[in-house]
Design a protein around this motif. Structure first.
Motif, PDB file in Angstrom:
ATOM      1  N   GLN A 295       3.667   5.573  10.342  1.00 26.79           N
ATOM      2  CA  GLN A 295       3.472   6.508   9.217  1.00 26.79           C
ATOM      3  C   GLN A 295       3.112   7.666   9.586  1.00 26.79           C
ATOM      4  O   GLN A 295       3.753   8.728   9.236  1.00 26.79           O
ATOM      5  CB  GLN A 295       2.594   5.910   8.273  1.00 26.79           C
TER       6      GLN A 295
ATOM      7  N   CYS B 159       6.069   4.335   2.547  1.00 27.38           N
ATOM      8  CA  CYS B 159       6.058   5.702   2.957  1.00 27.38           C
ATOM      9  C   CYS B 159       6.527   6.859   1.808  1.00 27.38           C
ATOM     10  O   CYS B 159       6.300   7.872   2.145  1.00 27.38           O
ATOM     11  CB  CYS B 159       7.027   5.966   4.238  1.00 27.38           C
TER      12      CYS B 159
ATOM     13  N   ILE C  15       3.302  -0.782   4.349  1.00 25.99           N
ATOM     14  CA  ILE C  15       3.035   0.569   3.852  1.00 25.99           C
ATOM     15  C   ILE C  15       4.127   1.194   3.271  1.00 25.99           C
ATOM     16  O   ILE C  15       5.396   0.848   4.091  1.00 25.99           O
ATOM     17  CB  ILE C  15       2.322   1.562   4.985  1.00 25.99           C
TER      18      ILE C  15
ATOM     19  N   ASP D 234       1.478   5.020   0.762  1.00 23.19           N
ATOM     20  CA  ASP D 234       0.695   5.820   1.523  1.00 23.19           C
ATOM     21  C   ASP D 234       2.110   6.903   1.702  1.00 23.19           C
ATOM     22  O   ASP D 234       2.672   7.118   2.966  1.00 23.19           O
ATOM     23  CB  ASP D 234       0.255   5.516   2.816  1.00 23.19           C
TER      24      ASP D 234
ATOM     25  N   THR E 212       0.880  -0.940   0.136  1.00 25.22           N
ATOM     26  CA  THR E 212       0.058  -0.069   0.023  1.00 25.22           C
ATOM     27  C   THR E 212       0.821   1.211   0.049  1.00 25.22           C
ATOM     28  O   THR E 212       1.731   1.196   0.943  1.00 25.22           O
ATOM     29  CB  THR E 212      -0.934   0.091   1.110  1.00 25.22           C
TER      30      THR E 212
ATOM     31  N   LYS F 162       0.299   2.211  10.548  1.00 30.59           N
ATOM     32  CA  LYS F 162      -0.241   3.576   9.936  1.00 30.59           C
ATOM     33  C   LYS F 162      -0.132   4.412  11.112  1.00 30.59           C
ATOM     34  O   LYS F 162       0.220   5.538  10.901  1.00 30.59           O
ATOM     35  CB  LYS F 162      -1.833   3.372   9.907  1.00 30.59           C
TER      36      LYS F 162
END
Length: 227
Positions: A107, A136, A134, A71, A69, A104
């Motif tokens: 992050q 970053c 994630i 992000d 993902t 999350k």
């Protein structure tokens, strides 16, 4: 009567010779087909082992797998300075040091540094307690994570449930998967996969500093099968 008998024997032998010729032809074609399949499969295996990233190819053009993902952090001097990462010579594994926190949440902490100015910190990837990954920042940008190796490595921060620093099985499995993909992409070896501890002496990732045998096993898992 004898003529008919000889004729019948002749026709029988003729059919047998024809059947033998057809059998030989069939075996020849079957052999050619098997050979073609073998060569094709060998070629596919050879192609699949080629590095995904080639010298001279911009790192920014590398396709990110769907199981990651993206992000990205907001561009800022404290966690995403947007400095170009021109080469990747290794992967550095970290632990977040905050037991029980999620990917999350970590992050978001990196993002908040744009306003708090508390420190300089970030990571290319964070793996959560349930194995979620994630990203970053883009692969072609430097993360503030591995000190002197920021300029030529990709960093991975891993969440952990308690003070021991040991990862959940889900986190571990995703770490193996992500590290393997990075190693394959950038043609890295087992020696190129290092701990933060190997750069600065910091007890990070704690469990794998306290248990060097577990670290050796992790690197073996990453390279368990040829690319």
């Amino acid at each position: 009567m004898r003529f008919q008998k000889r004729k019948a024997e002749y026709l029988k032998k003729r059919r047998r010779r024809r059947q033998l010729r057809m059998l030989k032809r069939y075996l020849l074609l079957a052999g050619m087909a098997v050979g073609a399949v073998f060569l094709l499969s060998a070629g596919v295996r050879a192609i699949s082992r080629l590095p995904i990233f080639h010298p001279g190819q911009p790192i920014a053009e590398i396709e990110i797998p769907s199981w990651i993902t993206q992000d990205f952090l907001m561009p800022n001097p404290y966690s995403r300075p947007q400095k170009e990462l021109k080469k990747v010579n290794g992967v550095v594994v970290h632990y977040v040091g905050n037991p029980g926190t999620t990917a999350k949440q970590n992050q978001s902490y990196f993002n908040s540094l744009a306003e708090t100015h508390a420190t300089y910190a970030s990571s290319n990837f964070i793996i959560g307690l349930e194995g979620e990954i994630i990203q970053c920042m883009p692969l072609n940008e430097v993360a503030y994570c591995s000190n002197d190796r920021n300029s030529d490595t990709i960093s991975i921060e891993c969440c952990h449930p308690d003070e021991s620093g040991q990862f959940t099985q889900e986190t571990y499995d995703s770490l193996v998967k992500l590290t393997r993909w990075l190693a394959e992409t950038f043609s890295l070896t087992e020696e190129d996969i290092i701990r933060h501890h190997d750069v600065t002496g910091k007890i990070c990732p704690k469990y794998y500093v306290d248990h060097p045998d577990a670290w050796a096993a992790f690197r073996k898992d990453v390279f368990a099968e040829p690319f």
